[in-house]
Design a protein around this motif. Structure first.
Motif, short mmCIF file in Angstrom:
data_model
loop_
_atom_site.label_atom_id
_atom_site.label_comp_id
_atom_site.label_asym_id
_atom_site.label_seq_id
_atom_site.Cartn_x
_atom_site.Cartn_y
_atom_site.Cartn_z
N LYS A 44 0.85 -1.18 0.00
CA LYS A 44 0.00 0.00 0.00
C LYS A 44 0.89 1.24 0.00
O LYS A 44 1.81 1.36 0.82
CB LYS A 44 -0.90 -0.01 1.24
CG LYS A 44 -1.98 1.04 1.24
CD LYS A 44 -2.87 0.86 2.44
CE LYS A 44 -4.05 1.82 2.39
NZ LYS A 44 -3.65 3.23 2.33
N TYR A 189 -8.07 4.64 8.34
CA TYR A 189 -9.14 3.68 8.12
C TYR A 189 -8.73 2.46 7.31
O TYR A 189 -9.09 1.34 7.63
CB TYR A 189 -10.32 4.39 7.44
CG TYR A 189 -11.50 3.49 7.21
CD1 TYR A 189 -12.28 3.04 8.29
CD2 TYR A 189 -11.86 3.08 5.93
CE1 TYR A 189 -13.36 2.21 8.10
CE2 TYR A 189 -12.95 2.25 5.73
CZ TYR A 189 -13.69 1.82 6.81
OH TYR A 189 -14.76 0.99 6.62
N TYR A 190 -7.96 2.67 6.25
CA TYR A 190 -7.59 1.57 5.38
C TYR A 190 -6.26 0.93 5.78
O TYR A 190 -5.60 0.30 4.97
CB TYR A 190 -7.49 2.05 3.93
CG TYR A 190 -8.83 2.46 3.34
CD1 TYR A 190 -9.84 1.52 3.14
CD2 TYR A 190 -9.08 3.78 2.99
CE1 TYR A 190 -11.06 1.89 2.61
CE2 TYR A 190 -10.30 4.16 2.46
CZ TYR A 190 -11.29 3.21 2.26
OH TYR A 190 -12.50 3.58 1.74
N GLU A 193 -5.90 -2.75 5.07
CA GLU A 193 -6.28 -3.20 3.73
C GLU A 193 -5.06 -3.72 2.98
O GLU A 193 -4.05 -3.04 2.85
CB GLU A 193 -6.91 -2.04 2.94
CG GLU A 193 -7.49 -2.45 1.61
CD GLU A 193 -8.11 -1.26 0.88
OE1 GLU A 193 -7.34 -0.33 0.56
OE2 GLU A 193 -9.32 -1.25 0.66
#
Length: 300
Positions: A44, A189-190, A193
């Protein structure tokens, strides 16, 4: 030395913090029992991966530990932050991976510390994954380069490999060459992920290419204490990963973001800032975990 209370000002306090960062006590951080090679990875983008690699390296170097940063990202951001030339044609990690150059000949000393070295990345690295497909032992090219006598002669204590934000052949090379993976996770938030995919890839490398690899360190970055979300993400990561997560959290700090545009780490750009102090604290934790006298924690 802390100024008397009557002379205290915010500027005096920041100057005192900067002096502590730039002039630490000798031998205040323990040397590792053996050279530590850490792959800094997270597919990411924008999680503070390169920022963490160069600032942890700089903090260790300031404390007298010889540290090498290998820039394995074609964008060359780590090279920029360390102010190391990475124009096309410069001896770089691309030449090392393709077997045209020993690692030592591509290594440059950062002007920010005589203990801080960098193997830069040039734009040529963008095509390396395609070129490496036909090369024998393509997943082990970096590992072979790191076992050379040059690194031993330098007496390097730490090697940080800054990976691109992907799980391609360059990242696999980094994982095969290392014994430890350091994963920066942003307090947003991510945050988690894609983390499962990263951990699955690490398991595949462990199983087929590098049984000694482990996730030794998770570093929480971009923490904003004004939001409940940051605390929730921090608590969730600590609950899930336990002692692998460093106690130190890197705050969101404008000085950390500004530093690379001046070709500097935050320790050189503003050593008295909260960002610089946090990276020094994180480096201290990292060093203590790698010493027989320290408190080495578990791994994943």
């Amino acid at each position: 030395m802390t100024p008397p209370a009557s002379d205290w000002t915010p500027i005096a306090e920041e100057a005192e913090r900067a002096a502590r960062v730039l002039h630490p006590e000798p031998n205040s951080l323990p040397r590792p029992d053996q050279r530590r090679v850490l792959t800094v990875a997270n597919q990411k983008g924008g999680v503070g991966k390169t920022t963490s690699a160069v600032n942890l390296a700089a903090a260790l170097a300031v404390h007298g530990l010889k540290t090498l940063v290998i820039d394995l990202d074609p964008q060359g951001n780590a090279s920029t932050a360390l102010n190391v030339d990475h124009r096309s044609g410069t001896p770089s990690i691309y030449d090392v991976l393709l077997g045209d150059l020993p690692l030592g000949e591509a290594m440059a000393v950062s002007e920010q510390s005589p203990n801080l070295f960098c193997v830069p990345a040039t734009i040529d690295l963008a095509g390396a994954e395609i070129e490496l497909v036909e090369v024998p032992s393509r997943e082990s090219r970096l590992k072979e380069a790191l076992t050379g006598e040059v690194v031993d002669q330098l007496g390097v204590d730490y090697v940080f490999i800054d990976c691109p934000p992907s799980l391609g052949l360059l990242t696999v090379n980094a994982m095969v060459a290392a014994r430890e993976v350091l994963i920066p996770i942003q307090c947003e938030y991510y945050a988690l992920e894609g983390l499962g995919q990263l951990l699955s890839n690490i398991e595949l490398v462990q199983k087929h290419l590098n049984p000694g690899l482990s996730v030794s360190t998770i570093l929480l970055t971009m923490y904003d204490g004004r939001t409940k979300l940051a605390d929730q993400v921090t608590a969730e990561v600590r609950d899930h990963f336990g002692d692998v997560v460093l106690k130190t959290v890197i705050p969101r700090n404008v000085k950390v973001s500004e530093a690379p545009s001046y070709g500097q780490t935050v320790l050189a750009y503003d050593p008295g800032s909260r960002g610089a102090m946090s990276y020094v604290d994180a480096a201290r934790e990292l060093a203590e975990r790698g010493s027989s006298n320290g408190s080495r924690r578990g791994t994943l």
